[in-house]
Scaffold this active site. Structure first.
Site, mmCIF file in Angstrom:
data_model
loop_
_atom_site.group_PDB
_atom_site.id
_atom_site.type_symbol
_atom_site.label_atom_id
_atom_site.label_comp_id
_atom_site.label_asym_id
_atom_site.label_seq_id
_atom_site.Cartn_x
_atom_site.Cartn_y
_atom_site.Cartn_z
ATOM 1 N N HIS A 103 0.798 -1.218 -0.010
ATOM 2 C CA HIS A 103 0.092 -0.051 -0.101
ATOM 3 C C HIS A 103 0.907 1.147 0.059
ATOM 4 C CE1 HIS A 103 -4.363 -1.029 0.951
ATOM 5 N NE2 HIS A 103 -3.719 -2.058 0.603
ATOM 6 N N GLU A 120 -6.109 -0.664 -6.295
ATOM 7 C CA GLU A 120 -7.112 0.197 -5.536
ATOM 8 C C GLU A 120 -6.850 1.549 -5.995
ATOM 9 O OE1 GLU A 120 -5.565 -1.904 -3.218
ATOM 10 O OE2 GLU A 120 -6.929 -3.567 -3.069
#
Length: 321
Positions: free
Chosen positions: A38, A107
């Site tokens: 991330h 994402e």
């Protein structure tokens, strides 16, 4: 017997702690480990987002036995697939053949930082399919040129290839991702215990290939504290992946999950000290045909107690299923 993995959750702990934690997980007897990749945490309360690939290099040298895996890396926006191939080959060498490359369509939360916009899901799956082609070709060795709808590669070659080829997994959530995984990957990755995902994976060529799942739990001797922590850090989970893939930042996740209650979180995620409650949730993946399940312990500061408890109670209980 299902294999049980430990998750290095980059969003909830510092890089050095993650390395210490996976070393402890290896000692405790976890069968494998995975790491998130991330740029942002899901919620501000999580508070971290170290660079997964540097952590993997450190973990490869700090451990001896436990397999390592990205869960998952998006090889289309922040990273060009040729660079992902180079990183994966390097980690495989450092890990002595213990590394697997988990890939996904990504994402917006993480990929927006490079300023390329956020494509619709069908385009993201086209990009993922091309990226897997590029990575697999580079793993084959030699120099490649590639001209695709989304990626170009000019005279690329991996000069340091591991003795053991890096297995590729693809994260799935619906028909298109299951098709990419079944046709192009060595394993299926999922965060939902849905048997139909495996069926679609099989129909596209995945029959007989491993299935790796992941589940979040909040172990604590105090159930109320576990529920509170799960609500603070993981209430985004119930929004569903169609929403989670598209929200642009932590503020958006904060707003979208503001009306989720602790009680709703406790219905979705197992919380507290009852090993049977946690095992029952994990069993959902076993019943859906998964070979491996990686566990996320919610709360970076609660890893030591979780790992000790897992060694004593959770791992033996799950292995008796």
């Amino acid at each position: 017997m299902v294999a049980i993995g430990y998750t290095m959750m980059c969003e909830q702990a510092t890089p050095d702690q993650l390395v210490r934690d996976v070393r402890s997980a290896e000692t405790a007897g976890f069968d494998f480990s995975v790491i998130s990749d991330h740029y942002f945490p899901w919620l501000p309360a999580q508070g971290h987002a170290g660079y997964a690939w540097a952590i993997l290099g450190a973990a490869a040298q700090a451990t001896e036995r436990i397999p390592l895996m990205t869960f998952v890396t998006c090889p289309t926006m922040r990273y060009h697939p040729a660079i992902v191939a180079q990183k994966a080959a390097t980690v495989q060498i450092l890990a002595g053949g213990r590394f697997r490359l988990g890939l996904g369509a990504g994402e917006n939360l993480n990929e927006h930082v490079v300023g390329k916009g956020w494509p619709m899901a069908s385009v993201r799956h086209e990009m993922l399919s091309e990226a897997v082609e590029v990575i697999a070709a580079l793993f084959d060795g030699g120099t490649i040129d590639y001209r695709g709808a989304h990626f170009d590669v000019e005279s690329a070659k991996l000069w340091d290839l591991p003795d053991q080829r890096v297995p590729i997994g693809v994260a799935v959530s619906g028909p298109e991702s299951c098709r990419v995984a079944g046709e192009q990957a060595d394993m299926m990755i999922a965060t939902e215990p849905k048997g139909e995902l495996g069926e679609m994976f099989d129909a596209s060529g995945g029959s007989g290939k491993p299935r790796v799942g992941q589940i979040a739990i909040a172990y604590d001797t105090d159930r109320e504290a576990a529920v509170k922590r799960a609500h603070e850090q993981f209430r985004w989970f119930g929004l569903g992946w169609p929403v989670n893939a598209n929200l642009p930042g932590t503020g958006a996740f904060e707003s979208a999950s503001q009306f989720v209650t602790p009680e709703q979180v406790a219905e979705q995620l197992s919380c507290g000290p009852d090993v049977d409650e946690h095992v029952e949730k994990i069993k959902g993946f076993v019943d859906a045909g998964f070979d491996e399940v990686a566990i996320v312990q919610i709360g970076g500061e609660h890893q030591d107690s979780f790992i000790s408890w897992a060694e004593r109670e959770l791992l033996p209980a799950v292995r008796s299923l």
